[in-house]
Design a protein around this motif. Structure first.
Motif, PDB file in Angstrom:
ATOM      1  N   MET A 178      61.975 -11.079 -38.320  1.00 43.67           N
ATOM      2  CA  MET A 178      62.675 -11.763 -37.222  1.00 43.67           C
ATOM      3  C   MET A 178      62.210 -11.224 -35.879  1.00 43.67           C
ATOM      4  O   MET A 178      61.928 -11.972 -34.965  1.00 43.67           O
ATOM      5  N   ASP A 179      62.069  -9.876 -35.820  1.00 46.89           N
ATOM      6  CA  ASP A 179      61.671  -9.316 -34.528  1.00 46.89           C
ATOM      7  C   ASP A 179      60.239  -9.703 -34.189  1.00 46.89           C
ATOM      8  O   ASP A 179      59.891  -9.793 -33.011  1.00 46.89           O
ATOM      9  N   ILE A 180      59.421  -9.955 -35.224  1.00 45.99           N
ATOM     10  CA  ILE A 180      58.052 -10.410 -34.924  1.00 45.99           C
ATOM     11  C   ILE A 180      58.106 -11.766 -34.245  1.00 45.99           C
ATOM     12  O   ILE A 180      57.411 -12.025 -33.270  1.00 45.99           O
ATOM     13  N   LEU A 181      58.991 -12.615 -34.749  1.00 41.62           N
ATOM     14  CA  LEU A 181      59.121 -13.950 -34.157  1.00 41.62           C
ATOM     15  C   LEU A 181      59.507 -13.831 -32.684  1.00 41.62           C
ATOM     16  O   LEU A 181      58.895 -14.452 -31.814  1.00 41.62           O
ATOM     17  N   THR A 182      60.526 -13.005 -32.391  1.00 46.92           N
ATOM     18  CA  THR A 182      60.957 -12.848 -31.002  1.00 46.92           C
ATOM     19  C   THR A 182      59.807 -12.314 -30.157  1.00 46.92           C
ATOM     20  O   THR A 182      59.564 -12.788 -29.044  1.00 46.92           O
ATOM     21  N   GLN A 183      59.115 -11.319 -30.710  1.00 45.66           N
ATOM     22  CA  GLN A 183      58.009 -10.722 -29.960  1.00 45.66           C
ATOM     23  C   GLN A 183      56.942 -11.776 -29.643  1.00 45.66           C
ATOM     24  O   GLN A 183      56.471 -11.881 -28.516  1.00 45.66           O
ATOM     25  N   GLN A 184      56.598 -12.579 -30.663  1.00 46.74           N
ATOM     26  CA  GLN A 184      55.571 -13.600 -30.436  1.00 46.74           C
ATOM     27  C   GLN A 184      56.066 -14.648 -29.443  1.00 46.74           C
ATOM     28  O   GLN A 184      55.297 -15.152 -28.631  1.00 46.74           O
ATOM     29  N   LEU A 185      57.351 -14.950 -29.503  1.00 45.11           N
ATOM     30  CA  LEU A 185      57.898 -15.920 -28.553  1.00 45.11           C
ATOM     31  C   LEU A 185      57.783 -15.379 -27.131  1.00 45.11           C
ATOM     32  O   LEU A 185      57.368 -16.098 -26.212  1.00 45.11           O
ATOM     33  N   ILE A 186      58.114 -14.094 -26.961  1.00 45.30           N
ATOM     34  CA  ILE A 186      58.033 -13.502 -25.622  1.00 45.30           C
ATOM     35  C   ILE A 186      56.586 -13.508 -25.135  1.00 45.30           C
ATOM     36  O   ILE A 186      56.279 -13.960 -24.021  1.00 45.30           O
ATOM     37  N   ASN A 187      55.664 -13.044 -25.999  1.00 43.02           N
ATOM     38  CA  ASN A 187      54.255 -13.029 -25.604  1.00 43.02           C
ATOM     39  C   ASN A 187      53.773 -14.432 -25.260  1.00 43.02           C
ATOM     40  O   ASN A 187      53.048 -14.634 -24.283  1.00 43.02           O
ATOM     41  N   GLY A 188      54.190 -15.387 -26.078  1.00 39.40           N
ATOM     42  CA  GLY A 188      53.771 -16.764 -25.849  1.00 39.40           C
ATOM     43  C   GLY A 188      54.282 -17.284 -24.526  1.00 39.40           C
ATOM     44  O   GLY A 188      53.571 -17.991 -23.808  1.00 39.40           O
ATOM     45  N   LEU A 189      55.511 -16.914 -24.207  1.00 38.18           N
ATOM     46  CA  LEU A 189      56.105 -17.375 -22.957  1.00 38.18           C
ATOM     47  C   LEU A 189      55.328 -16.823 -21.763  1.00 38.18           C
ATOM     48  O   LEU A 189      55.033 -17.540 -20.799  1.00 38.18           O
ATOM     49  N   VAL A 190      54.962 -15.541 -21.825  1.00 42.24           N
ATOM     50  CA  VAL A 190      54.221 -14.918 -20.725  1.00 42.24           C
ATOM     51  C   VAL A 190      52.853 -15.590 -20.577  1.00 42.24           C
ATOM     52  O   VAL A 190      52.461 -16.032 -19.495  1.00 42.24           O
ATOM     53  N   LEU A 191      52.150 -15.695 -21.717  1.00 46.13           N
ATOM     54  CA  LEU A 191      50.830 -16.324 -21.706  1.00 46.13           C
ATOM     55  C   LEU A 191      50.940 -17.758 -21.202  1.00 46.13           C
ATOM     56  O   LEU A 191      50.155 -18.221 -20.367  1.00 46.13           O
ATOM     57  N   GLY A 192      51.974 -18.453 -21.704  1.00 46.27           N
ATOM     58  CA  GLY A 192      52.153 -19.850 -21.353  1.00 46.27           C
ATOM     59  C   GLY A 192      52.424 -20.039 -19.880  1.00 46.27           C
ATOM     60  O   GLY A 192      51.921 -20.986 -19.271  1.00 46.27           O
TER      61      GLY A 192
END
Lengths: 373, 309
Positions: free
Chosen positions: B1-15
């Motif tokens: 679950m925390d991987i998902l949140t982490q990827q979402l955060i990274n994706g948001l920054v990159l995006g």
């Protein structure tokens, strides 16, 4: 000037004389360049011919059919990899050359249709970005398909590719004929020249064929073309397949000539350069496309002499020529387009679109009527 | 679950970085119908200029707060990039405004090559690292780590995008820009100075690109003369994904592309049973793009292209 040119064009003997002179020049070209500029330039000549084939293929897609393709180098890559995988120790396969080239062209054409089919509804820049993405996808796959099953050998590329050989005649070896010695790069030149001439011939015949005119009709107005009974889907797919097959042939030759290929040779920049060739030379016009391909292959190489020029002018090297040459190359692209927006040798139709001066137009029409005699 | 949140955060920054660059593409496209290939290079120049300025400050050992130095670097980058945007339009695109679009595309490519090699001549071929001036702190959110820099990047991007939307929808300048995009000649007849509007569009896009460039180099801690190419490509993809010419579409496309990329990179391995690794991150992005365009040929928020009669 133009009148003299017209008169001269209609003098059959003069035309034949030019053709013969051109043939002699093309035949002697590797020896001339080899003598004057050195062997390295004969190699560049070989590459120029490969690029001529590539550019003529892209000219079908972009120049005739008006489908902006930014991932064209993918088909070149497909051709090169098909050749490399079927004729190298990588899989231990060593198919003969006469089989490799048609297989490469065929598989490239299939890839052309694979790209074309989902993009039939797209236009203009949307098509451009999808083709660009397709080109990148192919490159990334070539780069990574070494695991879990090693197909393309990944970033290391494929090595020790069989040189092109026809029967017992290997193009990579030095041959002697009539006391003249033909090193490998010279014999390759003649092979590439023959195939380039074949592709030029096919392009010329296509231009005024039913299919060629259908392509132009789609380029000018797709809806009207469809209303006129052109099966736009098939004709567009055919353009993709034809263009891709030319690139496949060129890619196969590249692999055999080079003996080594890696995904790095097929990046987006290469696609862009081929596109520059046809736009800069004059889209849709075969002579223009050839000129563009020749110029854009030779010009960056010639710019390598910038170091010597700096030495001559300033007595020392101010900036690294390798760094400076692409800068000049970019500037040249901008300047040529600003001063000749239709390209160096625009096709008749484009020249008319640009409302060139009336005399040229009158000339064109006159020659058209002449042709009907 | 925390991987998902982490990827979402990274994706948001990159995006949000992609979105800022994508805005430049989409605004220019909306007005001139031109893919400004040099835009990625403007972003790279932004990063390089800011690093040069920051480097000059830190080399002199000036006793200034790190944040102030970065802010000065950012301002310098914006100033230079705005000038660059103006210059590019003036030199490479204005003479070709009535020429066929492919000719303008080639000058755009030419400009991109020129800028890239100019940067290589000025700053060399090596990677330039971002000096550790920013006081980084990280927080834990639902098992994922988020840094203050990431929060800052997303917040600033959102503010800038909101500001741009306000500018386009509410101000006189924005109305003039929309009018020029709709019908250039008629907008000219209505008393809008087309040349000024087009110049301004390029300059606004370049300013956003400069900010994005500084963000990228601060986020990854690196800048390179070649960084503009891939970044520009991704941003252009994002602009097309959202519907090119549509400002809100560019924002949506940028954010989506960032999320797709980071989620794709995080999960592609498990999805395909380890057959495809995270090297295929870019394939994922382009594949989604192709899928979207096959079903919505004019992008997510793009208007349907009217068939010519």
């Amino acid at each position: 000037m133009i009148e003299r040119w017209q008169k001269w064009r209609h003098d059959r003997r003069a035309v034949w004389a030019t053709y013969i002179a051109l043939a002699v020049l093309l035949a002697a070209l590797p020896f001339l360049t080899g003598e004057v500029l050195g062997r390295g330039w004969v190699r560049i000549l070989d590459f120029t011919l490969l690029y001529v084939m590539l550019a003529l293929g892209l000219n079908i897609v972009v120049g005739y059919a008006g489908l902006l393709d930014l991932g064209y180098i993918a088909f070149y890559a497909v051709g090169a990899y098909v050749y490399a995988l079927l004729a190298s120790p990588h899989f231990g396969l060593h198919l003969p050359f006469w089989a490799l080239l048609p297989i490469g062209a065929g598989i490239a054409a299939v890839f052309g249709i694979l790209l074309g089919a989902p993009t039939l509804r797209l236009r203009g820049d949307y098509l451009a970005i999808v083709t660009l993405g397709f080109g990148e996808i192919i490159r990334i796959f070539l780069n990574n398909l070494n695991a879990p099953v090693n197909i393309t050998n990944g970033p290391q590329g494929v090595n020790l590719i069989d040189p092109i050989a026809f029967g017992g005649f290997s193009f990579s070896q030095t041959h002697t004929l009539f006391g003249l010695s033909f090193p490998g790069i010279y014999t390759y030149y003649y092979l590439f020249l023959a195939l380039a001439l074949l592709i030029i011939f096919v392009s010329l015949r296509l231009q005024n064929s039913r299919i060629g005119r259908a392509w132009v009709a789609i380029r000018e107005d797709e809806v009207a073309a469809e209303a006129m009974g052109i099966n736009t889907r098939n004709i567009k797919l055919l353009a993709f397949a034809m263009g891709a097959s030319f690139a496949g042939i060129s890619g196969g030759l590249f692999a055999g000539f080079q003996g080594f290929i890696s995904p790095e040779s097929f990046n987006l920049f290469e696609s862009i350069i081929v596109l520059c060739m046809i736009v800069l030379g004059g889209m849709g016009n075969i002579a223009g496309v050839i000129l563009g391909a020749v110029l854009l292959t030779i010009f960056p190489e010639a710019l390598r002499y910038i170091g010597e020029l700096q030495n001559y002018l300033f007595g020392r090297i101010l900036a690294d020529p390798a760094d400076l040459r692409m800068l000049i190359f970019g500037l040249a692209l901008v300047l040529i387009m600003i001063f000749r927006p239709a390209g160096l040798l625009p096709s008749v139709r484009r020249r008319q679109e640009f409302g060139s001066d009336a005399s040229v137009l009158a000339q064109e029409q006159a020659s058209l009527y002449d042709a009907r005699r | 679950m925390d991987i998902l949140t982490q990827q979402l955060i990274n994706g948001l920054v990159l995006g949000s970085i992609y979105a800022l660059v994508a805005l430049g593409y989409t605004m220019v496209y909306g007005i001139l119908e031109l893919i400004n290939f040099a835009h990625g290079e403007v972003t790279m120049f932004g990063a390089m200029i800011s690093l040069a300025v920051i480097g000059a400050f830190t080399a002199n050992g000036a006793e200034v707060n790190g944040l102030v130095i970065v802010a000065i670097g950012l301002l310098a980058a914006i100033a230079v990039c705005v000038a660059l945007g103006f210059l590019i339009e003036r030199v490479a695109y204005r003479p070709l405004r009535r020429a066929p679009r492919l000719a303008a595309l080639i000058t755009a490519i030419g400009m991109s090559i020129v800028l890239q090699n100019l940067a290589m001549l000025i700053w060399g071929k090596q990677y330039i690292s971002f000096p550790p001036l920013l006081p980084l702190t990280s927080f834990e959110v639902g098992g994922a780590v988020i840094t203050n820099l990431q929060i800052f990047i997303v917040t600033l991007s959102c503010l800038l995008m909101a500001g741009l939307l306000l500018l386009i929808k509410r101000t006189r300048l924005g109305r003039a820009m929309r009018a020029t995009a709709q019908a250039q000649d008629i907008a000219g007849l209505m008393g809008i100075n087309i040349n000024t509007i087009i110049s301004l569009t390029f300059m606004i896009g370049a300013a956003l690109a400069a900010i994005a460039g500084v963000m990228v180099s601060a986020y990854y801690g690196l800048a390179h003369y070649h960084m503009g190419f891939m970044l520009g490509l991704k941003a252009f993809t994002a602009a097309v994904l959202g519907g090119i010419g549509n400002v809100a579409g560019a924002m949506l496309g940028g954010l989506l592309l960032g999320l797709i990329e980071s989620l794709g990179a995080g999960y592609i391995g498990t999805l395909t049973g380890g057959f495809l690794g995270s090297h295929y991150q870019d394939v994922f992005a382009f594949f989604v793009l192709i899928l979207v365009l096959v079903f919505r040929p004019s992008g997510l928020l793009g208007e349907r292209v009217v068939e010519r009669a």
